[in-house]
Design an enzyme around this catalytic site. Structure first.
Site, PDB file in Angstrom:
ATOM      1  N   ASP A 215       0.890  -0.989   0.179  1.00 59.73           N
ATOM      2  CA  ASP A 215      -0.066   0.751  -0.195  1.00 59.73           C
ATOM      3  C   ASP A 215       0.607   1.480  -0.499  1.00 59.73           C
ATOM      4  O   ASP A 215       2.207   1.166   0.243  1.00 59.73           O
ATOM      5  CB  ASP A 215      -0.840   0.342   0.970  1.00 59.73           C
ATOM      6  N   ASP A 217       1.312   4.039   2.288  1.00 56.33           N
ATOM      7  CA  ASP A 217       1.079   4.093   3.787  1.00 56.33           C
ATOM      8  C   ASP A 217       0.112   5.680   3.329  1.00 56.33           C
ATOM      9  O   ASP A 217      -0.584   6.210   1.946  1.00 56.33           O
ATOM     10  CB  ASP A 217       1.864   4.916   3.966  1.00 56.33           C
TER      11      ASP A 217
END
Ligand SMILES: CSC[C@H]1O[C@H](OP(=O)(O)O)[C@H](O)[C@@H]1O
Ligand SMILES: Nc1ncnc2[nH]cnc12
Length: 286
Positions: A215, A217
């Site tokens: 991902d 963040d």
């Protein structure tokens, strides 16, 4: 030439006992308590390997509660020379996209409630000395080079280096924290690399980590959530598995005697209790 034995610590979503041929379970006790789960001993392309699930096989141990000392001790105890690990990480840089791999080269420690040394002088520690280990290079350079070369040969999206901020967790970072880590120049954020890498150094193990970005963040994606992280991990876990399967025979072809001797010497030159006892003349020739 020393025979290698490779410990594999499988992180979130990357814990496949099936990658080992002839895997057998082994329960190991350590002076620091039990490791996260049984060790699974077997072979990959004829090379002795040992698999350990960092969070336990059912993913029941949170990052702060992992017994990192027991995990590393157990791998050392069964004769590992190397430890290669995977970790799910949040990306702090635009060019590290979810699904990319990073052969990590340094870390920033933001943990605050973990046992981070074997040399703590506690009653149950077999080591009473005070030891200050260097952490540069934090990861085994030769193992990192092999991982990088192999990942490139396999055509995997890989970054040559990058530093990981390890936060205490279990919560994810706030946006302000995420932006601070970016200002500090960090590439990735996770919850487990520290103190694993530090303990591996104290144990004289040649340690390298493959981070999988799952991902961006919250500095970029707004909200990180476990569903997205796990979806991404499931979609990309094969990359790390392929990399480990391909690099292991390459590691076994190399002569590691120099690197293993360096690790022993590093411990010798870091033991202040023992060094303090030396005369000036003895210190001079050390
Ligand atoms: C599911 S996101 C949080 C979790 O994922 C990483 O685990 P691991 O390093 O064992 O792959 C991260 O460090 C957190 O523990
Ligand atoms: N964004 C993130 N922060 C901390 N650990 C993670 N593991 C995977 N993604 C993460």
């Amino acid at each position: 030439m020393s025979k290698v034995k490779i410990g594999i610590i499988g992180g979130s979503g990357l814990n496949k006992p099936g990658i080992l041929e002839g895997g057998t379970e082994k329960v190991v006790q350590t002076p620091f308590g039990p490791p996260s789960d049984v060790l699974i001993e077997g072979q990959i392309s004829g090379v002795d390997c040992v698999l350990l699930a960092r969070h336990g096989r059912e993913h029941t141990i949170n990052p702060s509660s992992i017994n990192y000392r027991a995990n590393i001790w157990a791998l050392k105890d069964v004769g590992c020379t190397h430890v290669i690990v995977s970790s799910a990480t949040g990306s702090l840089q635009e060019d590290i996209k979810p699904g990319d791999l990073v052969i990590v080269d340094s870390f920033i420690d933001r943990t605050f409630k973990r046992e981070n040394t074997f040399y703590d002088g506690s009653p149950n520690s077999p080591f009473k000395d005070v030891v200050h280990m260097p952490m540069e290079p934090a990861f085994c350079s030769k193992t990192r080079s092999l991982l990088l070369e192999t990942a490139r040969d396999l055509g995997l999206p890989v970054h040559e280096g990058g530093s990981v901020v390890t936060i205490e967790g279990p919560r994810f970072s706030s946006k302000a924290e995420s932006n601070v880590f970016r200002l500090q120049g960090a590439s990735l954020v996770n919850m487990t690399l520290v103190p694993e890498v530090c303990l591996a150094r104290e144990a004289g193990l040649l340690y390298a980590a493959v981070a999988m970005a799952t991902d961006y963040d919250c500095w970029r994606c707004g909200v990180v959530n476990v569903v997205e992280v796990l979806k991404n991990l499931r979609a990309n876990a094969k990359k790390v598995e392929k990399l480990f399967l391909a690099v292991i025979p390459k590691i076994a072809e190399q002569n590691w005697d120099n690197e293993l001797k360096c690790m022993k010497d590093m411990l010798k030159y870091s033991n202040q209790t023992q060094i303090s006892k030396l005369s000036d003349a003895e210190l001079e020739v050390l």
